[in-house]
Design a protein around this motif. Structure first.
Motif, PDB file in Angstrom:
ATOM      1  N   ASN A  47       0.862  -1.181   0.000  1.00 27.03           N
ATOM      2  CA  ASN A  47       0.000   0.000   0.000  1.00 27.03           C
ATOM      3  C   ASN A  47       0.903   1.237   0.000  1.00 27.03           C
ATOM      4  O   ASN A  47       1.505   1.575   1.010  1.00 27.03           O
ATOM      5  N   ASP A  48       1.003   1.896  -1.147  1.00 26.46           N
ATOM      6  CA  ASP A  48       1.905   3.060  -1.304  1.00 26.46           C
ATOM      7  C   ASP A  48       1.202   4.318  -0.794  1.00 26.46           C
ATOM      8  O   ASP A  48       0.710   5.143  -1.577  1.00 26.46           O
ATOM      9  N   ASP A  49       1.170   4.457   0.512  1.00 25.57           N
ATOM     10  CA  ASP A  49       0.323   5.502   1.122  1.00 25.57           C
ATOM     11  C   ASP A  49       1.127   6.672   1.706  1.00 25.57           C
ATOM     12  O   ASP A  49       0.731   7.253   2.714  1.00 25.57           O
ATOM     13  N   LEU A  50       2.276   6.991   1.097  1.00 19.56           N
ATOM     14  CA  LEU A  50       3.126   8.023   1.708  1.00 19.56           C
ATOM     15  C   LEU A  50       2.729   9.456   1.348  1.00 19.56           C
ATOM     16  O   LEU A  50       3.180  10.392   2.000  1.00 19.56           O
ATOM     17  N   ASP A  51       1.909   9.610   0.320  1.00 14.64           N
ATOM     18  CA  ASP A  51       1.564  10.964  -0.104  1.00 14.64           C
ATOM     19  C   ASP A  51       0.359  11.458   0.710  1.00 14.64           C
ATOM     20  O   ASP A  51      -0.786  11.407   0.277  1.00 14.64           O
ATOM     21  N   ALA A  52       0.675  11.973   1.922  1.00 15.16           N
ATOM     22  CA  ALA A  52      -0.387  12.285   2.897  1.00 15.16           C
ATOM     23  C   ALA A  52      -1.398  13.296   2.360  1.00 15.16           C
ATOM     24  O   ALA A  52      -2.557  13.294   2.767  1.00 15.16           O
ATOM     25  N   SER A  53      -0.976  14.147   1.409  1.00 14.82           N
ATOM     26  CA  SER A  53      -1.917  15.158   0.927  1.00 14.82           C
ATOM     27  C   SER A  53      -2.965  14.546  -0.005  1.00 14.82           C
ATOM     28  O   SER A  53      -4.006  15.152  -0.251  1.00 14.82           O
ATOM     29  N   ARG A  54      -2.706  13.364  -0.536  1.00 13.87           N
ATOM     30  CA  ARG A  54      -3.652  12.785  -1.500  1.00 13.87           C
ATOM     31  C   ARG A  54      -4.274  11.462  -1.041  1.00 13.87           C
ATOM     32  O   ARG A  54      -5.296  11.039  -1.583  1.00 13.87           O
ATOM     33  N   VAL A  55      -3.625  10.830  -0.048  1.00 16.71           N
ATOM     34  CA  VAL A  55      -4.123   9.520   0.389  1.00 16.71           C
ATOM     35  C   VAL A  55      -5.380   9.695   1.234  1.00 16.71           C
ATOM     36  O   VAL A  55      -5.478  10.618   2.033  1.00 16.71           O
ATOM     37  N   ARG A  56      -6.354   8.787   1.061  1.00 17.99           N
ATOM     38  CA  ARG A  56      -7.558   8.794   1.918  1.00 17.99           C
ATOM     39  C   ARG A  56      -7.851   7.373   2.352  1.00 17.99           C
ATOM     40  O   ARG A  56      -7.710   6.438   1.558  1.00 17.99           O
ATOM     41  N   PRO A  57      -8.252   7.208   3.629  1.00 16.88           N
ATOM     42  CA  PRO A  57      -8.524   5.854   4.120  1.00 16.88           C
ATOM     43  C   PRO A  57      -9.575   5.133   3.278  1.00 16.88           C
ATOM     44  O   PRO A  57      -9.468   3.920   3.050  1.00 16.88           O
ATOM     45  N   ASP A  58     -10.577   5.872   2.776  1.00 15.71           N
ATOM     46  CA  ASP A  58     -11.598   5.175   1.981  1.00 15.71           C
ATOM     47  C   ASP A  58     -11.016   4.683   0.648  1.00 15.71           C
ATOM     48  O   ASP A  58     -11.475   3.685   0.086  1.00 15.71           O
ATOM     49  N   PHE A  59      -9.980   5.361   0.144  1.00 11.11           N
ATOM     50  CA  PHE A  59      -9.334   4.865  -1.084  1.00 11.11           C
ATOM     51  C   PHE A  59      -8.555   3.579  -0.802  1.00 11.11           C
ATOM     52  O   PHE A  59      -8.413   2.725  -1.681  1.00 11.11           O
ATOM     53  N   VAL A  60      -7.997   3.461   0.411  1.00 15.53           N
ATOM     54  CA  VAL A  60      -7.279   2.218   0.752  1.00 15.53           C
ATOM     55  C   VAL A  60      -8.273   1.064   0.719  1.00 15.53           C
ATOM     56  O   VAL A  60      -8.043   0.028   0.081  1.00 15.53           O
ATOM     57  N   GLU A  61      -9.398   1.262   1.398  1.00 13.84           N
ATOM     58  CA  GLU A  61     -10.410   0.190   1.415  1.00 13.84           C
ATOM     59  C   GLU A  61     -10.904  -0.120   0.015  1.00 13.84           C
ATOM     60  O   GLU A  61     -11.071  -1.276  -0.372  1.00 13.84           O
ATOM     61  N   ALA A  62     -11.125   0.958  -0.756  1.00 14.31           N
ATOM     62  CA  ALA A  62     -11.668   0.758  -2.113  1.00 14.31           C
ATOM     63  C   ALA A  62     -10.687  -0.016  -2.987  1.00 14.31           C
ATOM     64  O   ALA A  62     -11.088  -0.912  -3.732  1.00 14.31           O
ATOM     65  N   MET A  63      -9.386   0.298  -2.884  1.00 13.48           N
ATOM     66  CA  MET A  63      -8.454  -0.385  -3.802  1.00 13.48           C
ATOM     67  C   MET A  63      -8.371  -1.880  -3.477  1.00 13.48           C
ATOM     68  O   MET A  63      -8.329  -2.714  -4.370  1.00 13.48           O
TER      69      MET A  63
END
Ligand code: GLU
Length: 286
Positions: A47-63
């Motif tokens: 999970n490439d979630d380092l871009d805090a300005s663009r990452v959203r928890p709902d996108f993690v679940e969705a992907m």
């Protein structure tokens, strides 16, 4: 694709939770899965979630949900980059100790103004050629990596004039000249996180990835990652860069193409088998 059983194969899917995944991502991940299956190997999900300005928890679940819906599978646990900061800090410290990086205090605007190359010609992780006049002297003392040091942008000093090469399993021999085709690149950001180049190189090496399957827009990033992997003394993985999916105007699919997001296709009644059949048909010419 050959079907030789290779228990030492480890591949990875590396989605970024910065929007909904589209058909292009799905095809790349499907190819990664096919290659891991054909090799009898393992497949991890990062999970490439380092871009805090663009990452959203709902996108993690969705992907994750969208990839499962499509029938893709990977090994547990999911690897989350934001939980691996100590590993990236340790890698940065090694590059620092080897004198391979330098602090950069120039703003993005100054860099863009001083650079002659077109920004982003190699995808969203590309960056303009770093102006050599902005480099500190090679023997300039480096500030330490204390709290202030970690709140600074750091760049990798590329070996000017060296040709980097790798044999891509789909695209054949790829080469680029450091300092000409790409310049000193960001490895650490002043907001306290590694750049994509550093995090990806460290993860691919430390997680024992033997083949990286990803989009062809990242070929240019590969040369930067080769330098980092080599500097850290790790084994370089094999690479397979997939063709990019284009829209009907010939432009590369992006997360803004909502109509081609897996979500939207699913809501409109498209089934996973229809999508996979399309990928399988296309893969004849990939
Ligand atoms: N998460 C990265 C991206 O969006 C991909 C990284 C990779 O496969 O190396 O583009």
């Amino acid at each position: 694709m050959n079907s030789v059983v290779n228990p030492s194969y480890t591949g990875r899917l590396a989605p970024s939770p910065t929007g909904y995944l589209h058909l292009g991502h799905a095809r790349t991940f499907w190819i990664a899965r096919q290659r891991a299956l054909a090799a009898g190997g393992r497949l991890l999900l990062r999970n490439d979630d380092l871009d805090a300005s663009r990452v959203r928890p709902d996108f993690v679940e969705a992907m994750l949900a969208d990839l499962r819906w499509l029938g893709l599978a990977w090994e547990d646990p999911v690897i989350t980059q934001s939980q691996r900061l100590p590993a990236y800090r340790a890698a940065l410290a090694r590059l620092h100790a080897a004198g391979l990086i330098f602090p950069c205090h120039h703003s993005r605007r100054e860099l863009a103004e001083a650079s002659v190359s077109a920004p982003h010609e190699g995808g969203e992780h590309d960056e303009p050629l770093y102006p050599p006049s902005f480099r500190p002297a090679p023997d300039a003392p480096l500030p330490s990596l204390d709290a202030a040091g970690l709140a600074t942008n750091w760049r990798f000093r590329v070996p000017d004039g060296e040709t980097l090469a790798f044999n891509d399993a789909r695209c054949g021999l790829q080469s680029a000249v450091a300092g000409k085709d790409f310049g000193d690149f960001l490895v650490w950001r002043k907001d306290g996180v590694p750049s994509y180049q550093l995090a990806c190189a460290v993860d691919d090496a430390e997680l024992g990835i033997t083949e990286v399957v990803r989009g062809a827009d990242l070929i240019k990033s590969t040369f930067r990652q080769l330098l980092v992997i080599r500097a850290l003394g790790h084994v370089v993985p094999a690479y397979y860069h997939c063709p990019l999916m284009l829209d009907d105007r010939g432009e590369r699919l992006a997360k803004r193409h909502d109509s081609l997001s897996l979500r939207t296709l699913r809501e409109r009644g498209t089934t996973p088998s229809e999508i996979l059949r399309q990928f399988a048909d296309e893969s004849v010419c990939l």
